[in-house]
Design a protein around this motif. Structure first.
Motif, mmCIF file in Angstrom:
data_model
loop_
_atom_site.group_PDB
_atom_site.id
_atom_site.type_symbol
_atom_site.label_atom_id
_atom_site.label_comp_id
_atom_site.label_asym_id
_atom_site.label_seq_id
_atom_site.Cartn_x
_atom_site.Cartn_y
_atom_site.Cartn_z
ATOM 1 N N SER A 176 3.806 -7.358 2.350
ATOM 2 C CA SER A 176 3.968 -5.983 1.620
ATOM 3 C C SER A 176 2.955 -4.801 1.949
ATOM 4 C CB SER A 176 3.864 -6.189 0.233
ATOM 5 O OG SER A 176 5.021 -7.175 -0.102
ATOM 6 N N VAL A 177 1.578 -5.494 2.146
ATOM 7 C CA VAL A 177 0.494 -4.707 2.484
ATOM 8 C C VAL A 177 0.629 -4.286 3.905
ATOM 9 C CG1 VAL A 177 -2.081 -4.871 2.764
ATOM 10 C CG2 VAL A 177 -1.150 -6.128 0.867
ATOM 11 N N VAL A 193 3.497 -3.469 5.425
ATOM 12 C CA VAL A 193 4.538 -2.327 5.381
ATOM 13 C C VAL A 193 3.691 -1.155 4.681
ATOM 14 C CG1 VAL A 193 6.561 -1.567 4.565
ATOM 15 C CG2 VAL A 193 6.425 -3.931 5.568
ATOM 16 N N GLY A 194 3.064 -1.212 3.658
ATOM 17 C CA GLY A 194 2.413 -0.088 3.007
ATOM 18 C C GLY A 194 1.468 0.310 3.902
ATOM 19 N N VAL A 195 0.778 -0.337 4.571
ATOM 20 C CA VAL A 195 -0.528 0.490 5.391
ATOM 21 C C VAL A 195 0.411 1.035 6.654
ATOM 22 C CG1 VAL A 195 -2.111 -0.217 7.440
ATOM 23 C CG2 VAL A 195 -2.130 -1.287 4.993
ATOM 24 N N ALA A 196 1.464 0.687 7.040
ATOM 25 C CA ALA A 196 2.256 1.303 8.307
ATOM 26 C C ALA A 196 3.024 2.423 7.924
ATOM 27 C CB ALA A 196 3.223 0.222 8.918
ATOM 28 N N ALA A 197 3.395 2.466 6.463
ATOM 29 C CA ALA A 197 4.003 3.550 6.131
ATOM 30 C C ALA A 197 2.910 4.602 5.639
ATOM 31 C CB ALA A 197 4.781 3.131 4.499
ATOM 32 N N GLN A 198 1.903 4.146 5.258
ATOM 33 C CA GLN A 198 0.714 5.194 5.212
ATOM 34 C C GLN A 198 0.297 5.851 6.335
ATOM 35 O OE1 GLN A 198 -2.599 2.993 3.417
ATOM 36 N NE2 GLN A 198 -2.871 4.366 1.733
ATOM 37 N N ALA A 254 5.758 -3.428 10.813
ATOM 38 C CA ALA A 254 5.020 -4.690 10.442
ATOM 39 C C ALA A 254 5.611 -5.808 10.878
ATOM 40 C CB ALA A 254 5.275 -4.576 8.990
ATOM 41 N N ASN A 255 7.026 -5.799 11.061
ATOM 42 C CA ASN A 255 7.610 -7.192 11.761
ATOM 43 C C ASN A 255 7.369 -7.144 13.169
ATOM 44 O OD1 ASN A 255 8.649 -8.131 9.138
ATOM 45 N ND2 ASN A 255 10.711 -6.834 9.697
ATOM 46 N N GLU A 280 -2.894 -2.594 12.316
ATOM 47 C CA GLU A 280 -3.201 -3.898 12.207
ATOM 48 C C GLU A 280 -4.693 -4.161 11.809
ATOM 49 O OE1 GLU A 280 -3.193 -7.808 14.987
ATOM 50 O OE2 GLU A 280 -2.719 -5.998 15.951
ATOM 51 N N ALA A 281 -5.638 -3.344 12.179
ATOM 52 C CA ALA A 281 -6.813 -3.508 11.357
ATOM 53 C C ALA A 281 -6.819 -3.411 10.008
ATOM 54 C CB ALA A 281 -8.020 -2.706 12.373
ATOM 55 N N ARG A 282 -6.164 -2.289 9.525
ATOM 56 C CA ARG A 282 -6.198 -1.844 7.957
ATOM 57 C C ARG A 282 -5.437 -2.705 7.436
ATOM 58 N NH1 ARG A 282 -4.097 2.728 6.203
ATOM 59 N NH2 ARG A 282 -5.344 2.466 4.297
ATOM 60 N N ALA A 283 -4.469 -3.364 7.730
ATOM 61 C CA ALA A 283 -3.538 -4.267 7.122
ATOM 62 C C ALA A 283 -4.471 -5.529 6.886
ATOM 63 C CB ALA A 283 -2.304 -4.633 7.821
ATOM 64 N N ARG A 284 -4.963 -6.130 7.867
ATOM 65 C CA ARG A 284 -6.001 -7.376 7.620
ATOM 66 C C ARG A 284 -7.059 -6.972 6.408
ATOM 67 N NH1 ARG A 284 -2.176 -10.172 10.209
ATOM 68 N NH2 ARG A 284 -2.243 -10.047 12.520
ATOM 69 N N TYR A 285 -7.704 -5.935 6.866
ATOM 70 C CA TYR A 285 -8.819 -5.707 5.913
ATOM 71 C C TYR A 285 -8.189 -5.431 4.274
ATOM 72 C CZ TYR A 285 -12.349 -2.668 3.597
ATOM 73 O OH TYR A 285 -13.252 -1.989 2.588
ATOM 74 N N LEU A 286 -7.198 -4.663 4.116
ATOM 75 C CA LEU A 286 -6.878 -4.424 2.771
ATOM 76 C C LEU A 286 -6.052 -5.535 2.235
ATOM 77 C CD1 LEU A 286 -5.233 -0.806 3.149
ATOM 78 C CD2 LEU A 286 -7.392 -1.369 2.152
ATOM 79 N N ALA A 287 -5.395 -6.689 3.036
ATOM 80 C CA ALA A 287 -4.967 -7.711 2.377
ATOM 81 C C ALA A 287 -6.135 -8.513 1.506
ATOM 82 C CB ALA A 287 -4.279 -8.513 3.379
ATOM 83 N N ARG A 288 -7.302 -8.529 2.366
ATOM 84 C CA ARG A 288 -8.528 -9.206 1.861
ATOM 85 C C ARG A 288 -8.864 -8.300 0.430
ATOM 86 N NH1 ARG A 288 -9.986 -9.396 7.249
ATOM 87 N NH2 ARG A 288 -11.666 -7.896 6.763
#
Length: 279
Positions: free
Chosen positions: A113-114, A116-121, A228-229, A268-276
């Motif tokens: 979900s994060v 997809v959210g980051v990619a959509a952003q 994301a997939n 990819e970088a933002r998705a990893r960061y924001l998931a944390r």
């Protein structure tokens, strides 16, 4: 035999989920309110001690990075350090992370979900639309699956099993086989019941469509799901690259002949960061 679920039953059974965080709607309303003030946003943040602590933590990290020797404890100072956009992003993400966690979904569900959210952003930036709306759409795009897992866990596991046994099976077909309805349609009903903006409802409903409506927010969510997939950002065995809508890409101004490695790397970088951060 598939279940025979009425729309009213789906909405009624949403009571089995945790209460949807009202702060999400509050934040989205401030985006559409020209008279919304910084004070109103700070008030929303300070209503929740968990969110307050997370915002102050990010602000203190920013202060340290900027070599500012101070312990940030004031929300107005925190906002000045990290900016309104980052505060809104944190409020939305942490609120929905708590909602997902209380719904007892697995880590992969939230990481996807994060992602997809980051990619959509990032795609919303290309399309010059609200990144806050795009984040919410991405974080909530699979809310129908959360409902399925919570309300009918056996049938939900049967869908997962079908997908593992038949790698080419479309997820919506598998869901209709067992539920008589797919997670996109359930998501639309839930988002409507929660009084989310119509544009967010549409993005949740159409994120799997091969020919989605000509709406940039829908397009950003749809393409965000595919990216994301494709990038396997949540490292799920069942991650699938669904059909990519050419019209959605055109609407956002995406040309796949361009060098998009920078975009992919940033997502990819933002998705990893924001998931944390959100968790």
């Amino acid at each position: 035999m598939p279940l025979h679920l009425s729309e009213s039953e789906i909405v009624d059974r949403a009571a089995l989920l945790p209460a949807f965080p009202s702060v999400v709607n509050d934040i989205l309303q401030t985006l559409d309110d020209d008279n919304a003030t910084l004070g109103a946003l700070i008030h929303l943040v300070e209503r929740d001690p968990v969110i307050t602590a997370r915002v102050l933590s990010i602000a203190n990290a920013a202060a340290m990075a900027g070599r500012t020797q101070r312990d940030v404890r004031d929300m107005q100072v925190a906002v000045s350090l990290i900016g309104l956009s980052k505060v809104r992003e944190t409020v939305l993400g942490v609120s929905l992370a708590n909602f997902s966690s209380e719904s007892r979904m697995g880590r992969h569900f939230w990481e996807h979900s994060v992602a997809v959210g980051v990619a959509a952003q990032e795609l919303a930036r290309l399309g010059r639309i609200s990144t806050d709306y795009a984040l919410v759409c991405g974080l909530l795009h699979d809310i129908g699956q959360l409902w399925m897992a919570r309300c009918y866990p056996l049938e939900f596991q049967m869908v997962r099993l079908s997908l593992s046994l038949e790698p080419t099976l479309d997820i919506l077909e598998a869901e209709r086989k067992h539920f008589g309805i797919d997670h996109c349609a359930i998501g639309r009903l839930l988002a409507t019941a929660w009084r989310l903006p119509t544009s967010v409802v549409a993005a949740i409903q159409h994120h799997h469509d091969a020919h989605p409506p000509a709406d940039k927010l829908v397009a950003a969510t749809h393409v965000g799901e595919v990216l994301a997939n494709a990038l396997d950002l949540s490292r799920q065995d069942e991650a699938r690259v669904v059909n990519l809508s050419e019209s959605a890409c055109d609407l956002l101004g995406i040309d796949w002949n361009d060098d998009l490695n920078y975009l992919f790397g940033k997502i990819e970088a933002r998705a990893r960061y924001l998931a944390r951060i959100f968790s």
